[in-house]
Scaffold this active site. Structure first.
Site, PDB file in Angstrom:
ATOM      1  N   SER A 250      40.684  49.368  28.353  1.00 51.49           N
ATOM      2  CA  SER A 250      40.711  50.389  26.894  1.00 51.49           C
ATOM      3  C   SER A 250      41.830  49.761  26.134  1.00 51.49           C
ATOM      4  CB  SER A 250      41.046  52.015  27.055  1.00 51.49           C
ATOM      5  OG  SER A 250      42.234  52.126  27.837  1.00 51.49           O
TER       6      SER A 250
ATOM      7  N   LYS B  53      46.542  30.841  46.141  1.00 52.13           N
ATOM      8  CA  LYS B  53      46.746  31.306  44.890  1.00 52.13           C
ATOM      9  C   LYS B  53      47.241  30.429  43.833  1.00 52.13           C
ATOM     10  CE  LYS B  53      49.566  34.987  42.590  1.00 52.13           C
ATOM     11  NZ  LYS B  53      50.107  36.214  42.890  1.00 52.13           N
TER      12      LYS B  53
ATOM     13  N   ASN C   7      53.586  42.997  30.058  1.00 49.21           N
ATOM     14  CA  ASN C   7      52.551  43.995  31.027  1.00 49.21           C
ATOM     15  C   ASN C   7      52.941  45.254  30.644  1.00 49.21           C
ATOM     16  OD1 ASN C   7      51.236  44.738  33.423  1.00 49.21           O
ATOM     17  ND2 ASN C   7      53.113  45.364  34.387  1.00 49.21           N
TER      18      ASN C   7
ATOM     19  N   HIS D  93      52.673  49.462  32.256  1.00 46.47           N
ATOM     20  CA  HIS D  93      52.779  50.002  33.364  1.00 46.47           C
ATOM     21  C   HIS D  93      52.763  51.448  33.042  1.00 46.47           C
ATOM     22  CE1 HIS D  93      52.911  50.544  37.515  1.00 46.47           C
ATOM     23  NE2 HIS D  93      53.985  51.562  37.299  1.00 46.47           N
TER      24      HIS D  93
HETATM   25  C1  GRF Z   1      46.761  51.022  32.247  1.00 46.22           C
HETATM   26  O1  GRF Z   1      47.213  52.354  32.644  1.00 46.22           O
HETATM   27  C2  GRF Z   1      48.096  50.272  32.319  1.00 46.22           C
HETATM   28  O2  GRF Z   1      49.189  51.033  32.208  1.00 46.22           O
HETATM   29  C3  GRF Z   1      47.797  49.802  33.667  1.00 46.22           C
HETATM   30  O3  GRF Z   1      46.390  49.711  33.921  1.00 46.22           O
HETATM   31  C4  GRF Z   1      45.893  50.479  33.055  1.00 46.22           C
HETATM   32  C5  GRF Z   1      44.538  49.578  32.366  1.00 46.22           C
HETATM   33  O4  GRF Z   1      43.945  50.629  31.509  1.00 46.22           O
HETATM   34  N1  GRF Z   1      48.660  48.562  34.123  1.00 46.22           N
HETATM   35  P1  GRF Z   1      42.747  49.919  30.825  1.00 46.22           P
HETATM   36  O5  GRF Z   1      41.868  48.974  31.523  1.00 46.22           O
HETATM   37  O6  GRF Z   1      43.352  49.044  29.570  1.00 46.22           O
HETATM   38  O7  GRF Z   1      41.974  51.137  30.126  1.00 46.22           O
END
Ligand code: GRF
Length: 204
Positions: A13, A66, A108, A110
């Site tokens: 999303s 990796k 990133n 979070h």
């Molecule tokens: C988000 O809540 C982000 O903070 C975390 O993973 C989720 C990803 O959501 N790292 P989406 O796949 O973008 O809906």
């Protein structure tokens, strides 16, 4: 055009919000030129198909190490002339191979107020800790798990009747508002990392 890659393992999303934001702001010369996923069935892949973003899917276990996994990704990033990496629900640690190739150029998002609740299920961790607020953090990526210099944090109130679902929805709503703007600010060097310090500078 500044070409960025979005890394995602989930529904995507946030990827979709970045696409919508770029569509609504055509003066911003940033393009999502590649989606990278480590999951064959990630929802982000359908979204990428509908936006016609090229995708590269590869699983860690299809590579001997990796390092080999990341080298394969790096090869694709270079082929697509990618300058910045945006982690949006990418459920792996970025290793040294990619980090060294993109110093200060990986961010990133979070779903907590880091350093609180790093790692998986930050929403569940916040509920279990019975905090009355949590939030969203966007940060530059380093070798740690959800560590790295913070670009922005915003809070979300937690109510006693919040469920995992309701709190996740509130957090996602905030993410969708914040992330596209910050992605563009990083890609256009309005915000940069300088000696581990986050610096906002005048728009170029
Ligand atoms: C988000 O809540 C982000 O903070 C975390 O993973 C989720 C990803 O959501 N790292 P989406 O796949 O973008 O809906």
């Amino acid at each position: 055009m500044i070409r960025i890659a979005v890394f995602a393992s989930g529904t995507g999303s946030n990827y979709e919000q970045i696409m919508l934001y770029l569509k609504d702001n055509p003066e911003i010369k940033v393009e999502v030129a590649l989606v990278v996923s480590d999951k064959l069935d990630a929802g982000v892949l359908d979204k990428a198909a509908s936006w016609q973003t090229p995708v590269y899917i590869t699983k860690v276990k299809d590579h001997p190490t990796k390092k080999h996994y990341e080298e394969a990704i790096l090869h694709q990033l270079h082929n697509h002339n990618i300058e910045y990496l945006v982690l949006a629900g990418y459920m792996r640690l970025i290793g040294a191979t990619i980090l060294m190739a993109y110093p200060g150029k990986i961010i990133n998002i979070h779903p907590s107020l880091l350093p609180a609740f790093p790692g998986i299920d930050a929403v569940g961790q916040a509920l279990a800790a019975r905090v009355n607020e949590t939030g969203v953090t966007i940060h530059f990526v380093d070798e740690g798990m959800d560590t790295g210099p913070i670009i922005v944090q915003e809070t979300v109130p937690v109510s006693p009747i919040d469920t995992h679902e309701s709190l996740s929805t509130k957090i996602h709503t905030l993410e969708h508002k914040l992330f596209p703007r910050i992605v563009c600010a990083v890609a256009t060097q309005e915000v940069v990392l300088d000696n581990s310090e986050v610096i906002w500078q005048a728009k170029q």
